[in-house]
Design a protein around this motif. Structure first.
Motif, PDB file in Angstrom:
ATOM      1  N   GLU A 269       0.832  -1.208   0.000  1.00  0.00           N
ATOM      2  CA  GLU A 269       0.000   0.000   0.000  1.00  0.00           C
ATOM      3  C   GLU A 269       0.866   1.257   0.000  1.00  0.00           C
ATOM      4  O   GLU A 269       0.599   2.209  -0.750  1.00  0.00           O
ATOM      5  N   ASP A 270       1.896   1.274   0.846  1.00  0.00           N
ATOM      6  CA  ASP A 270       2.802   2.425   0.877  1.00  0.00           C
ATOM      7  C   ASP A 270       3.443   2.649  -0.495  1.00  0.00           C
ATOM      8  O   ASP A 270       3.525   3.785  -0.982  1.00  0.00           O
ATOM      9  N   ALA A 271       3.903   1.557  -1.112  1.00  0.00           N
ATOM     10  CA  ALA A 271       4.580   1.678  -2.403  1.00  0.00           C
ATOM     11  C   ALA A 271       3.650   2.242  -3.469  1.00  0.00           C
ATOM     12  O   ALA A 271       4.047   3.110  -4.261  1.00  0.00           O
ATOM     13  N   LEU A 272       2.421   1.761  -3.509  1.00  0.00           N
ATOM     14  CA  LEU A 272       1.459   2.282  -4.482  1.00  0.00           C
ATOM     15  C   LEU A 272       1.228   3.766  -4.290  1.00  0.00           C
ATOM     16  O   LEU A 272       1.191   4.537  -5.252  1.00  0.00           O
ATOM     17  N   ARG A 273       1.068   4.178  -3.048  1.00  0.00           N
ATOM     18  CA  ARG A 273       0.819   5.593  -2.780  1.00  0.00           C
ATOM     19  C   ARG A 273       2.040   6.455  -3.119  1.00  0.00           C
ATOM     20  O   ARG A 273       1.905   7.557  -3.639  1.00  0.00           O
ATOM     21  N   ILE A 274       3.232   5.938  -2.829  1.00  0.00           N
ATOM     22  CA  ILE A 274       4.445   6.719  -3.079  1.00  0.00           C
ATOM     23  C   ILE A 274       4.629   6.974  -4.570  1.00  0.00           C
ATOM     24  O   ILE A 274       4.994   8.076  -4.988  1.00  0.00           O
ATOM     25  N   GLY A 278       1.027  12.820  -5.693  1.00  0.00           N
ATOM     26  CA  GLY A 278       1.664  14.064  -6.121  1.00  0.00           C
ATOM     27  C   GLY A 278       2.180  14.872  -4.952  1.00  0.00           C
ATOM     28  O   GLY A 278       2.807  15.922  -5.155  1.00  0.00           O
ATOM     29  N   ALA A 279       1.945  14.376  -3.725  1.00  0.00           N
ATOM     30  CA  ALA A 279       2.375  15.115  -2.544  1.00  0.00           C
ATOM     31  C   ALA A 279       3.867  14.919  -2.295  1.00  0.00           C
ATOM     32  O   ALA A 279       4.433  13.872  -2.599  1.00  0.00           O
ATOM     33  N   ALA A 280       4.499  15.935  -1.737  1.00  0.00           N
ATOM     34  CA  ALA A 280       5.920  15.843  -1.415  1.00  0.00           C
ATOM     35  C   ALA A 280       6.158  14.939  -0.220  1.00  0.00           C
ATOM     36  O   ALA A 280       7.193  14.259  -0.128  1.00  0.00           O
ATOM     37  N   VAL A 281       5.211  14.928   0.704  1.00  0.00           N
ATOM     38  CA  VAL A 281       5.318  14.093   1.893  1.00  0.00           C
ATOM     39  C   VAL A 281       3.908  13.858   2.421  1.00  0.00           C
ATOM     40  O   VAL A 281       3.044  14.734   2.331  1.00  0.00           O
ATOM     41  N   PHE A 282       3.668  12.673   2.943  1.00  0.00           N
ATOM     42  CA  PHE A 282       2.347  12.383   3.514  1.00  0.00           C
ATOM     43  C   PHE A 282       2.498  11.231   4.508  1.00  0.00           C
ATOM     44  O   PHE A 282       3.516  10.517   4.527  1.00  0.00           O
ATOM     45  N   LYS A 283       1.462  11.073   5.335  1.00  0.00           N
ATOM     46  CA  LYS A 283       1.453  10.006   6.329  1.00  0.00           C
ATOM     47  C   LYS A 283       0.565   8.880   5.843  1.00  0.00           C
ATOM     48  O   LYS A 283      -0.532   9.094   5.331  1.00  0.00           O
ATOM     49  N   HIS A 284       1.046   7.625   5.992  1.00  0.00           N
ATOM     50  CA  HIS A 284       0.221   6.456   5.666  1.00  0.00           C
ATOM     51  C   HIS A 284       0.707   5.268   6.487  1.00  0.00           C
ATOM     52  O   HIS A 284       1.898   5.065   6.679  1.00  0.00           O
ATOM     53  N   ASN A 285      -0.233   4.489   6.982  1.00  0.00           N
ATOM     54  CA  ASN A 285       0.083   3.316   7.811  1.00  0.00           C
ATOM     55  C   ASN A 285       0.996   3.685   8.984  1.00  0.00           C
ATOM     56  O   ASN A 285       1.886   2.917   9.376  1.00  0.00           O
ATOM     57  N   GLY A 286       0.793   4.882   9.523  1.00  0.00           N
ATOM     58  CA  GLY A 286       1.536   5.292  10.709  1.00  0.00           C
ATOM     59  C   GLY A 286       2.972   5.709  10.463  1.00  0.00           C
ATOM     60  O   GLY A 286       3.760   5.809  11.409  1.00  0.00           O
ATOM     61  N   MET A 288       5.778   8.237   7.864  1.00  0.00           N
ATOM     62  CA  MET A 288       5.940   9.270   6.860  1.00  0.00           C
ATOM     63  C   MET A 288       6.366   8.641   5.540  1.00  0.00           C
ATOM     64  O   MET A 288       7.258   7.787   5.496  1.00  0.00           O
ATOM     65  N   CYS A 289       5.714   9.058   4.468  1.00  0.00           N
ATOM     66  CA  CYS A 289       6.089   8.622   3.122  1.00  0.00           C
ATOM     67  C   CYS A 289       6.567   9.839   2.346  1.00  0.00           C
ATOM     68  O   CYS A 289       5.871  10.851   2.271  1.00  0.00           O
ATOM     69  N   GLU A 290       7.756   9.734   1.772  1.00  0.00           N
ATOM     70  CA  GLU A 290       8.363  10.865   1.079  1.00  0.00           C
ATOM     71  C   GLU A 290       8.858  10.391  -0.292  1.00  0.00           C
ATOM     72  O   GLU A 290       9.924   9.775  -0.395  1.00  0.00           O
ATOM     73  N   PRO A 291       8.094  10.628  -1.356  1.00  0.00           N
ATOM     74  CA  PRO A 291       8.477  10.132  -2.686  1.00  0.00           C
ATOM     75  C   PRO A 291       9.899  10.483  -3.101  1.00  0.00           C
ATOM     76  O   PRO A 291      10.553   9.688  -3.786  1.00  0.00           O
ATOM     77  N   ALA A 292      10.411  11.632  -2.699  1.00  0.00           N
ATOM     78  CA  ALA A 292      11.757  12.024  -3.111  1.00  0.00           C
ATOM     79  C   ALA A 292      12.815  11.033  -2.637  1.00  0.00           C
ATOM     80  O   ALA A 292      13.836  10.829  -3.303  1.00  0.00           O
ATOM     81  N   THR A 293      12.580  10.418  -1.476  1.00  0.00           N
ATOM     82  CA  THR A 293      13.578   9.485  -0.934  1.00  0.00           C
ATOM     83  C   THR A 293      13.099   8.038  -0.923  1.00  0.00           C
ATOM     84  O   THR A 293      13.905   7.130  -0.682  1.00  0.00           O
ATOM     85  N   HIS A 294      11.818   7.795  -1.167  1.00  0.00           N
ATOM     86  CA  HIS A 294      11.270   6.434  -1.056  1.00  0.00           C
ATOM     87  C   HIS A 294      10.872   5.816  -2.395  1.00  0.00           C
ATOM     88  O   HIS A 294      10.422   4.669  -2.439  1.00  0.00           O
ATOM     89  N   THR A 295      11.018   6.553  -3.498  1.00  0.00           N
ATOM     90  CA  THR A 295      10.522   6.037  -4.782  1.00  0.00           C
ATOM     91  C   THR A 295      11.295   4.806  -5.249  1.00  0.00           C
ATOM     92  O   THR A 295      10.695   3.847  -5.751  1.00  0.00           O
TER      93      THR A 295
END
Length: 320
Positions: A269-274, A278-286, A288-295
């Motif tokens: 789920e985290d991977a799909l959202r990342i 389009g958000a720079a950072v967001f919270k999911h499943n407790g 922080m998800c940050e596409p810039a560093t987690h993609t």
């Protein structure tokens, strides 16, 4: 067709004298097997080499016949591609460079995906390049010599490989755990994972050195065939460190490895959202998800899920 290193999964070593290799490749004798390695090195006694080469010649002939039969059907290209994807990948581990040259010169390797290169070092790179340059075979070098304990030597090796012509053909780098322990005159403890012993440092160093340059790595075998609890614990560490697959020596290990490679629901789920947000950072499943560093992580998770699935649970709406 580009092959993902995640397709390797549990790579089963099979001595070259095994008479059931064709059944394994073409008849699904070992369900769930993603890749196999026909071994002429540690798994084969010196006196069995001639028999192994003869058996390999027969195996390759049958694989060619099967490929030609597929091409004779209607829509042959589509059918052939599907069948090739369904069957395990096939690799050969020659005993040494002289045998590799013999195989390239005298055997039809068109149905083989690649070679596993034993005792690979920077000093052997030029010879392996000379042997394999005329082929389309993928490379899987095995790091299993004394140099592997030298972090500087490994940094020099990755610097060379990163810009070498073989880079595009290097599917994954294999880590030879038992050979590395042999360098130390040691053997794995029966009640511990590799990460709990002296190879713990080596595994972390290799991941840091090669993984940071986007080389895929596969994890060493767990030879404790009757200790599935140890294998399971070791797989957790393998995946945490980013290994894309693991060597297997017994069919009973394959399902355990495949199940470990299946992606957890929250990670999926985290991977799909990342990758879709389009958000720079967001919270999911407790968390922080940050596409810039987690993609990069997310893309690897989704690729792994394509091959090994993911645990299913209720998925909330995914952006995009």
């Amino acid at each position: 067709m580009t092959i993902s290193p995640y397709r390797l999964g549990a790579s089963l070593y099979m001595p070259a004298v095994r008479t059931d290799i064709i059944d394994v490749v073409l008849k699904n004798k070992i369900p769930g097997l993603s890749s196999l390695i026909i071994c002429f090195e540690d798994a084969l006694a010196e006196q069995d080499i001639a028999a192994g080469l003869s058996n390999l010649h027969t195996v390759l002939a049958v694989l060619r016949q099967h490929r030609h039969a597929n091409h004779s059907h209607a829509n042959c290209e589509h059918n052939h591609a599907n069948r090739d994807h369904d069957r395990p990948l096939v690799f050969i581990r020659p005993r040494h460079q002289a045998m590799a040259r013999l195989l390239v010169d005298e055997f039809d390797l068109s149905t083989v995906n690649g070679f596993v290169l034993p005792k690979f070092t920077q000093a052997t790179l030029d010879e392996w390049t000379d042997i394999l340059e005329p082929t389309q075979l993928l490379w899987m070098p095995t790091l299993e010599t004394a140099e592997v304990f030298d972090a500087l030597a490994m940094r020099e090796l990755v610097n060379v490989l990163d810009t070498h012509p073989c880079r595009s053909r290097m599917l994954a780098i294999r880590v030879g755990g038992n050979d590395l322990l042999n360098v130390l005159s040691l053997r794995r403890q029966r009640h511990k994972t590799l990460y709990d012993g002296p190879l713990g440092y080596v595994m972390k160093m290799l991941v840091s050195t090669f993984g940071s340059r986007q080389f895929a790595l596969t994890a060493p075998v767990c030879e404790l065939i009757e200790r599935n609890d140890i294998l399971t614990e070791e797989l957790k560490a393998d995946i945490e460190h980013g290994f894309v697959g693991k060597t297997a020596i017994h069919p009973n290990q394959i399902d355990i490895i495949n199940q470990a490679l299946a992606v957890e629901a929250t990670e999926y789920e985290d991977a799909l959202r990342i990758v879709n947000s389009g958000a720079a950072v967001f919270k999911h499943n407790g968390a922080m998800c940050e596409p810039a560093t987690h993609t990069r992580w997310a893309e690897n998770i989704l690729t792994r899920a394509q091959y090994y699935g993911h645990q299913k649970r209720w998925l909330t709406s995914i952006p995009g």
